[in-house]
Write an enzyme that holds these catalytic residues in place. Structure first.
Site, PDB file in Angstrom:
ATOM      1  N   ALA A  42       0.873  -1.159   0.000  1.00 32.06           N
ATOM      2  CA  ALA A  42       0.000   0.000   0.000  1.00 32.06           C
ATOM      3  C   ALA A  42       0.911   1.210   0.000  1.00 32.06           C
ATOM      4  O   ALA A  42       2.032   1.119   0.449  1.00 32.06           O
ATOM      5  CB  ALA A  42      -0.867   0.011   1.244  1.00 32.06           C
ATOM      6  N   CYS A  43       0.470   2.345  -0.486  1.00 30.01           N
ATOM      7  CA  CYS A  43       1.454   3.383  -0.738  1.00 30.01           C
ATOM      8  C   CYS A  43       0.846   4.774  -0.829  1.00 30.01           C
ATOM      9  O   CYS A  43      -0.356   4.954  -0.808  1.00 30.01           O
ATOM     10  CB  CYS A  43       2.141   3.131  -2.056  1.00 30.01           C
ATOM     11  SG  CYS A  43       2.711   1.465  -2.243  1.00 30.01           S
TER      12      CYS A  43
END
Ligand code: SF4
Ligand code: SF4
Lengths: 374, 504
Positions: free
Chosen positions: A15-16
């Site tokens: 996730a980012c």
């Protein structure tokens, strides 16, 4: 008969946060602002990866391909010897115009940095390779290095642009490479990473790039296995085993090799649903049906928001049902894309317009005049 | 000669419940039950029972139980009862043992050793009841690269795309010929595929003329070694043409429709005299090499004006991947592979039970081979032979199939109980028979409903599983082995399947 090794997919999941800023007049600015913006999304990363793509940073070498290399190993000697191995390969296949170690600040503490080197090169094609275009030749060589040469990894290979990435929070990586001091670019894209299942590796950070195309990505592609084999048939070796790499290669295949414009590429990566296609007028319906039929294996399924960087262009795109939204904004000649609006506001409190694009609809920022950067 | 084989089944009638309605007597085409007026009782001859359970289901009083016989030979791991009895039958008749349906031996069923993935946290699962979930599938050859022309915002595709089949669910009905199955069963398959937006396969027995206009658009018409029922109209009324080279139940063997099954209407459809045996030779007499096959493929494309995809169906045998790769290069748009468990109307038992390889391994080997050769785009893969449920189908697609054919499953939906007596032509369920009294038992409307219900149920289950994996279009699962893990498999099996072990 030798047994063929079972092909194992080791896909990583993360996730980012992503951010991009572009000056559409082609005016160049340092990485300071984008470092501040991405730092504002600190909690979206976990310090296991950060990186930048910067366009227009090597005007004095703009006619050469700038290779950024990582040499890994357990000791400084091992890294050096990886470099020696690579240098031999490079000198055989390229004319090297200049090279240097990419400067970094020793004040920033990062974990186990590889030896990072930069080469400006021109292809030296031999024999049958003369039939390849320069770009196809570069792609072939990059794939070769990344799959065959141990401990050497090309992570940037375009002209007048470059990627900088590593293990750490993106703002730390920015400081490590001194992006706020040493480089000015007309487009910056940034990525802060939150990998959930892999050991930190410098090469695994975003952006992923091939030639002048870079991709930063937030999300997970559940169609990875399908996308990957499709691209492998066209000679793209997916060595990094991340979703983002397949997007970078898909963009290269469609936009560079097949010269399909982004509006159509978006319809391949994130096509409309059949229900909508069936309601379109005949011509459009035929086009979109054919695209889905032919390029079904490049549909990127699952949640994603990406920023694609190219010479003179910055493109934002989300998955077709917008499971990962992206915010776009403009202020004068500045064009921004971000996971969160707050980060844009932080560096540009007043904006002319802010919007959240629909799923599968690309937002494109283009230079007003390409000549300013060519 | 007195037979030394004892009955397979034992029929137990509850005399308290039985109302002597003689229903069972009428139901059984094998003549198992007879009425004895003297005692006013029904008598059952266990020797005649096929175990098809027709009487059990239709007895109004629930008075009958048919179960495997209690008698046994002295247990022997090597000489099983089946081995002993087959041998005895052959000693008594001197003939080849014929049977119907697919291989029933306990070869490993890989479907049952493969598990699917689901999304957790990092990738949201998708609820098909709220979000779009797409199963539409295209079958045919795709170009490697497309030439697209842009002029002032106008987009035009310049590459000529080969013809494709579009189905709303990746489930097609497998080849079952009119002749092998009854008219009503054949028509039910046609109607159900039309209603659902999928395809049925005529098998090698032709397509009755009166069905062409209505159902041609949903038919894949077969061209088999016997060349029965083929004319220009037959080829051109269809959605696609399939050259049948082999069949999973009997690789290397032709077909034989006994003269008793060749009724007036079957004869007309097959274009042969009434009552003659319809024999399909083992090979096509004009195909002795891949070049010959290529010529036939192109002759059929020529005959259909290049408007229809041409499929080639082969049995999954040892070198299936290499053979199929040659077939793709020969110009086929679709490769249909039929595995070890594929069904049949009649086959020598020795062949049915011993020849071929499981479809799971064949799909994976073929998919990987075509990818390695860079020609996977050039054809679609349709897998057949032993698909029993929606989960088998979704696994087949993740292993690399574009779609599947179901044959046995469709028959079961219409009433088949896998009694394996299809070759007798006495199917009590009205499926594998030409006896009008028996085939009339199959109500086409009800059978059609049962088939569309099955397609509907399986499609929904596929959607649920896809959504669970965070995928909302079936094309994103094709060959996506990431979503599969093996359990209880040897290393070489995982290798052939191209999947990791569970937990890896
Ligand atoms: S069908 Fe049932 S009730 Fe009727 S005769 Fe047979 S066993 Fe008796
Ligand atoms: S089709 Fe009829 S004869 Fe064949 S197995 Fe099924 S029930 Fe038995």
């Amino acid at each position: 008969m030798p047994r063929i090794r079972r092909e194992l997919y080791n896909k990583e999941i993360c996730a980012c946060s992503i951010f991009g800023a572009m000056n559409r007049d082609g005016e160049r600015f340092t990485g300071k602002g984008v470092m501040k913006a991405i730092a504002n999304m600190h909690v979206r990363g976990n310090g296991l990866g950060g990186g930048f793509a910067a366009y227009g940073i090597y005007p004095e070498y703009k006619d050469y391909y700038a290779f950024h290399l990582m040499f890994t190993g357990n000791s400084p000697e091992a890294k050096r010897s990886a470099k020696i191995g690579f240098d031999a390969f490079l000198c055989e296949n390229f004319d090297v115009v200049s090279d240097d170690e990419i400067p970094h600040s020793d004040e920033v503490v990062v974990s186990d940095p590889p030896l990072i080197w930069r080469y400006y090169v021109l292809p030296r094609k031999q024999g049958e390779e003369a039939l390849l275009s320069d770009e196809d030749y570069i792609v072939k060589m990059v794939m070769h290095v990344n799959t065959k040469i141990e401990n050497a990894h090309v992570f940037s290979s375009g002209k007048n642009m470059g990627c900088f990435k590593g293990v750490g929070y993106p703002e730390d990586i920015g400081e490590y490479f001194m992006l706020d001091k040493l480089y000015s670019a007309y487009t910056w894209t940034v990525h802060g990473r939150f990998p959930t299942n892999t050991q930190a590796w410098w090469g695994g950070a975003h952006p992923f790039s091939l030639l002048n195309t870079t991709v930063v990505h937030n999300g997970e592609i559940s169609s990875y296995g399908t996308n990957r084999w499709y691209l492998e048939m066209y000679g793209y070796a997916c060595t990094l085993q991340t979703d983002t790499e397949v997007i970078a290669y898909a963009v290269d295949l469609l936009m560079r090799r097949q010269s399909i414009p982004i509006e159509i590429v978006a319809k391949i990566l994130a096509p409309p649903i059949w229900n909508s296609i069936d309601r379109m007028d005949e011509k459009e319906k035929k086009l979109l049906t054919t695209l889905r039929m032919v390029y079904g294996s490049l549909l990127m399924n699952g949640p994603f928001a990406i920023i694609i960087g190219q010479t003179g262009k910055m493109i934002g795109l989300t998955d077709r049902i917008r499971l990962r939204p992206i915010t776009a904004a403009t202020r004068g000649e500045m064009f921004y894309l971000s996971s969160e609006e707050a980060s844009i506001r932080l560096i540009s409190p007043v904006l002319d317009s802010v919007w959240t694009p629909n799923g599968g609809e690309p937002v494109v920022g283009e230079l007003n005049n390409m000549r300013t950067v060519l | 000669m007195k037979s030394f084989v004892f009955p397979e089944f034992q029929i137990i009638r509850d005399e308290e419940k039985c109302g002597q309605c003689r229903g069972c007597e009428r139901q059984c085409s094998f003549g198992t039950h007879t009425y004895d007026p003297l005692t006013d009782r029904l008598i059952s001859d266990d020797y005649k029972c096929a175990g098809c359970q027709r009487c059990v289901i239709f007895c109004p009083k629930d008075a009958i139980v048919v179960r495997p016989t209690q008698s046994f030979y002295r247990p022997n791991a090597s000489w099983s009862r089946e081995k002993i009895e087959d041998l005895k039958k052959q000693a008594e008749t001197g003939g080849v043992i014929l049977t119907g349906c697919g291989n029933d031996k306990p070869f490993r069923i890989y479907w049952d050793h493969i598990v699917l993935n689901a999304s957790q946290v990092t990738n949201p699962s998708i609820d098909p009841l709220r979000e779009p979930m797409e199963l539409r599938t295209f079958l045919g050859a795709k170009p490697d690269l497309m030439d697209i022309d842009f002029k002032g915002g106008d987009v035009e595709i310049k590459t000529k795309i080969s013809p494709h089949l579009m189905v709303e669910t990746p489930i097609l009905f497998s080849a079952m010929s009119y002749g092998a199955i009854s008219y009503n069963a054949f028509k039910s398959l046609a109607t159900a595929s039309k209603q659902f937006g999928t395809l049925f396969n005529t098998g090698e027995g032709g397509l009755p003329r009166e069905l062409r206009a209505e159902f041609g658009g949903n038919a894949i018409v077969q061209v088999a070694s016997g060349r029965y029922g083929i004319d220009a109209e037959y080829l051109n009324c269809a959605a696609a043409v399939e050259i049948k080279v082999g069949q999973g139940a009997k690789p290397g063997i032709g077909g034989h429709l006994p003269g008793e099954k060749v009724s007036q209407s079957v004869a007309e459809t097959r274009m042969i005299p009434v009552g003659t045996d319809a024999i399909s030779p083992a090979p096509h007499h004009d195909i002795y090499s891949i070049e010959d096959l290529s010529m036939l493929i192109h002759a059929l494309k020529e005959a259909t004006n290049y408007e229809k995809p041409v499929s080639v169906k082969i049995a999954a045998v040892h070198n299936v991947a290499a053979i199929a790769s040659g077939i793709v290069r020969a110009g086929a748009d679709i490769i249909a592979i039929d595995g070890l468990r594929g069904g049949t109307g009649a086959a020598p038992k020795a062949i049915r039970d011993n020849v071929g390889i499981p479809i799971e391994l064949a799909i994976s080997a073929l998919d990987m081979r075509l990818k390695n050769e860079g020609i996977r785009n050039r054809c679609s893969i349709v897998a057949a032979g032993g698909l029993r449920s929606s989960s088998d189908i979704i696994k087949a697609i993740a292993l690399g199939a574009d779609a599947v054919y179901i044959g046995t499953a469709a028959l079961i939906a219409m009433g088949c109980t896998l009694c394996q007596k299809c070759n007798t032509g006495k199917c009590n369920w009205g499926l594998c028979t030409q006896d009008p009294r028996l085939s009339g038992r199959l109500n086409t409307e009800i059978a059609t409903k049962r088939l569309t219900n099955l397609l509907n149920a399986w499609s929904h289950e596929i959607m649920e599983m896809l959504g669970g994996m965070g995928i909302n279009a079936i094309e994103s699962l094709r060959g996506n082995r990431d979503h599969l893990r093996g359990i209880g498999l040897y290393e070489w099996e995982l290798e052939v399947l191209g999947i990791k072990g569970a937990g890896q």
